[in-house]
Design a protein around this motif. Sequence first.
Motif, PDB file in Angstrom:
ATOM      1  N   ARG A 296      16.696  27.338  13.592  1.00 38.32           N
ATOM      2  CA  ARG A 296      17.727  28.306  13.577  1.00 38.32           C
ATOM      3  C   ARG A 296      18.959  27.980  12.815  1.00 38.32           C
ATOM      4  O   ARG A 296      20.006  29.035  12.244  1.00 38.32           O
ATOM      5  CB  ARG A 296      18.315  28.586  15.071  1.00 38.32           C
ATOM      6  CG  ARG A 296      17.009  29.422  15.825  1.00 38.32           C
ATOM      7  CD  ARG A 296      17.562  29.646  17.203  1.00 38.32           C
ATOM      8  NE  ARG A 296      16.638  30.371  17.848  1.00 38.32           N
ATOM      9  CZ  ARG A 296      16.839  31.161  19.054  1.00 38.32           C
ATOM     10  NH1 ARG A 296      18.096  31.053  19.408  1.00 38.32           N
ATOM     11  NH2 ARG A 296      15.940  31.717  19.549  1.00 38.32           N
ATOM     12  N   GLY A 297      19.512  26.834  12.624  1.00 40.37           N
ATOM     13  CA  GLY A 297      20.843  26.492  12.274  1.00 40.37           C
ATOM     14  C   GLY A 297      21.827  26.443  13.116  1.00 40.37           C
ATOM     15  O   GLY A 297      21.620  26.517  14.545  1.00 40.37           O
TER      16      GLY A 297
ATOM     17  N   VAL B 138      15.174  27.448  24.408  1.00 40.56           N
ATOM     18  CA  VAL B 138      14.250  26.472  25.319  1.00 40.56           C
ATOM     19  C   VAL B 138      13.782  27.025  26.477  1.00 40.56           C
ATOM     20  O   VAL B 138      13.490  26.333  27.466  1.00 40.56           O
ATOM     21  CB  VAL B 138      15.057  25.026  25.283  1.00 40.56           C
ATOM     22  CG1 VAL B 138      15.268  24.757  24.050  1.00 40.56           C
ATOM     23  CG2 VAL B 138      16.289  25.228  26.107  1.00 40.56           C
ATOM     24  N   SER B 139      14.137  28.446  26.871  1.00 38.32           N
ATOM     25  CA  SER B 139      13.754  28.826  28.184  1.00 38.32           C
ATOM     26  C   SER B 139      12.156  29.049  28.336  1.00 38.32           C
ATOM     27  O   SER B 139      12.001  29.486  29.600  1.00 38.32           O
ATOM     28  CB  SER B 139      14.588  30.249  28.347  1.00 38.32           C
ATOM     29  OG  SER B 139      13.910  31.157  27.535  1.00 38.32           O
TER      30      SER B 139
ATOM     31  N   LEU C 272      15.365  16.029  21.352  1.00 39.38           N
ATOM     32  CA  LEU C 272      14.625  16.634  20.479  1.00 39.38           C
ATOM     33  C   LEU C 272      14.384  18.181  20.615  1.00 39.38           C
ATOM     34  O   LEU C 272      14.362  18.744  19.472  1.00 39.38           O
ATOM     35  CB  LEU C 272      13.358  15.827  20.450  1.00 39.38           C
ATOM     36  CG  LEU C 272      12.075  16.029  19.295  1.00 39.38           C
ATOM     37  CD1 LEU C 272      12.865  15.827  17.715  1.00 39.38           C
ATOM     38  CD2 LEU C 272      10.966  15.157  19.628  1.00 39.38           C
ATOM     39  N   ARG C 273      14.098  18.473  21.543  1.00 39.60           N
ATOM     40  CA  ARG C 273      13.731  19.958  21.718  1.00 39.60           C
ATOM     41  C   ARG C 273      15.000  20.708  21.315  1.00 39.60           C
ATOM     42  O   ARG C 273      14.667  21.842  20.542  1.00 39.60           O
ATOM     43  CB  ARG C 273      13.681  20.439  23.296  1.00 39.60           C
ATOM     44  CG  ARG C 273      12.324  19.925  24.013  1.00 39.60           C
ATOM     45  CD  ARG C 273      12.158  20.252  25.279  1.00 39.60           C
ATOM     46  NE  ARG C 273      12.274  21.544  25.495  1.00 39.60           N
ATOM     47  CZ  ARG C 273      12.412  22.185  26.962  1.00 39.60           C
ATOM     48  NH1 ARG C 273      12.661  21.369  27.759  1.00 39.60           N
ATOM     49  NH2 ARG C 273      12.517  23.440  27.113  1.00 39.60           N
ATOM     50  N   LEU C 274      15.959  20.416  21.643  1.00 40.81           N
ATOM     51  CA  LEU C 274      17.522  21.068  21.193  1.00 40.81           C
ATOM     52  C   LEU C 274      17.341  20.947  19.532  1.00 40.81           C
ATOM     53  O   LEU C 274      17.859  21.909  18.927  1.00 40.81           O
ATOM     54  CB  LEU C 274      18.530  20.613  21.636  1.00 40.81           C
ATOM     55  CG  LEU C 274      18.871  21.075  23.316  1.00 40.81           C
ATOM     56  CD1 LEU C 274      19.856  20.515  23.919  1.00 40.81           C
ATOM     57  CD2 LEU C 274      18.286  22.413  23.465  1.00 40.81           C
ATOM     58  N   MET C 275      17.250  19.690  19.215  1.00 42.61           N
ATOM     59  CA  MET C 275      17.233  19.428  17.700  1.00 42.61           C
ATOM     60  C   MET C 275      16.386  20.227  16.862  1.00 42.61           C
ATOM     61  O   MET C 275      16.741  20.825  15.722  1.00 42.61           O
ATOM     62  CB  MET C 275      17.118  17.926  17.345  1.00 42.61           C
ATOM     63  CG  MET C 275      18.272  16.950  17.561  1.00 42.61           C
ATOM     64  SD  MET C 275      19.817  17.543  16.806  1.00 42.61           S
ATOM     65  CE  MET C 275      19.392  17.412  15.272  1.00 42.61           C
ATOM     66  N   LYS C 276      15.205  20.500  17.400  1.00 40.80           N
ATOM     67  CA  LYS C 276      14.097  21.396  16.625  1.00 40.80           C
ATOM     68  C   LYS C 276      14.732  22.815  16.521  1.00 40.80           C
ATOM     69  O   LYS C 276      14.542  23.620  15.793  1.00 40.80           O
ATOM     70  CB  LYS C 276      12.788  21.389  17.379  1.00 40.80           C
ATOM     71  CG  LYS C 276      12.206  19.972  17.321  1.00 40.80           C
ATOM     72  CD  LYS C 276      10.913  19.946  17.838  1.00 40.80           C
ATOM     73  CE  LYS C 276      10.119  18.548  17.433  1.00 40.80           C
ATOM     74  NZ  LYS C 276       8.655  18.347  17.799  1.00 40.80           N
TER      75      LYS C 276
ATOM     76  N   ASP D  30      18.928  16.116   8.895  1.00 45.62           N
ATOM     77  CA  ASP D  30      18.048  16.849   8.689  1.00 45.62           C
ATOM     78  C   ASP D  30      16.924  16.108   9.325  1.00 45.62           C
ATOM     79  O   ASP D  30      16.697  15.004   9.741  1.00 45.62           O
ATOM     80  CB  ASP D  30      17.719  17.012   7.203  1.00 45.62           C
ATOM     81  CG  ASP D  30      17.182  16.054   6.558  1.00 45.62           C
ATOM     82  OD1 ASP D  30      16.695  14.788   6.859  1.00 45.62           O
ATOM     83  OD2 ASP D  30      17.540  16.174   5.174  1.00 45.62           O
ATOM     84  N   GLU D  31      15.857  17.036   9.674  1.00 47.77           N
ATOM     85  CA  GLU D  31      14.655  16.423  10.550  1.00 47.77           C
ATOM     86  C   GLU D  31      14.000  15.264   9.766  1.00 47.77           C
ATOM     87  O   GLU D  31      13.564  14.520  10.335  1.00 47.77           O
ATOM     88  CB  GLU D  31      13.759  17.591  10.588  1.00 47.77           C
ATOM     89  CG  GLU D  31      12.530  17.415  11.627  1.00 47.77           C
ATOM     90  CD  GLU D  31      11.895  18.813  11.687  1.00 47.77           C
ATOM     91  OE1 GLU D  31      10.833  18.554  12.937  1.00 47.77           O
ATOM     92  OE2 GLU D  31      11.982  19.813  11.325  1.00 47.77           O
ATOM     93  N   SER D  32      13.710  15.517   8.525  1.00 41.26           N
ATOM     94  CA  SER D  32      13.134  14.217   7.778  1.00 41.26           C
ATOM     95  C   SER D  32      13.664  12.699   8.123  1.00 41.26           C
ATOM     96  O   SER D  32      13.427  11.809   8.216  1.00 41.26           O
ATOM     97  CB  SER D  32      12.678  14.256   6.379  1.00 41.26           C
ATOM     98  OG  SER D  32      13.936  14.600   5.595  1.00 41.26           O
ATOM     99  N   GLU D  33      14.941  12.924   8.018  1.00 43.34           N
ATOM    100  CA  GLU D  33      15.923  11.634   8.251  1.00 43.34           C
ATOM    101  C   GLU D  33      15.976  11.244   9.432  1.00 43.34           C
ATOM    102  O   GLU D  33      15.749  10.014   9.810  1.00 43.34           O
ATOM    103  CB  GLU D  33      17.332  11.967   8.046  1.00 43.34           C
ATOM    104  CG  GLU D  33      18.304  10.697   7.990  1.00 43.34           C
ATOM    105  CD  GLU D  33      19.705  11.206   7.599  1.00 43.34           C
ATOM    106  OE1 GLU D  33      20.725  10.219   7.800  1.00 43.34           O
ATOM    107  OE2 GLU D  33      20.068  12.206   6.755  1.00 43.34           O
TER     108      GLU D  33
END
Length: 131
Positions: free
Chosen positions: A23-24, A35-36, A14-18, A75-78
């Motif tokens: 950013r795309g 994420v550093s 989830l951290r990476l997906m955000k 996408d985030e909502s999906e």
Amino acid sequence: MPPKRSITLTEAELRLMKVLWDRGESAVSDLTSAVSGERPLAYTSVLTTVRILEEKGYVRHRQEGRAFLYSPCIDESEAGRTEVRHLLNRFFGNSRERLLLSLLGDEELAPEELHRLREAINGLPEDEVAK
């Protein structure tokens, strides 16, 4: 036999997906830098995690030179709807009513939130409510 891989997202995923949603398209090094902060992840951990995300169908990649660039394909909502459906099935026997009653019974529910929920329910078309 390895355990069945879940379609839901782990905290690291989830951290990476955000980051990707924000950013795309990004290279693994960009994701590692992003994420550093609070709980950094090693480059190899990020690489492994994005490959898992690709297997799960959340990201895709393209190659540019020697680098792979990853981008979200959900996408985030999906992704949020997928997580809610999983929660609904797993803990509430697919009962939206049980889920909502659980949320409404939460002592931390603010009056403003309750008001917005009422408005949302009252604003549904009758044919949607009847489903």
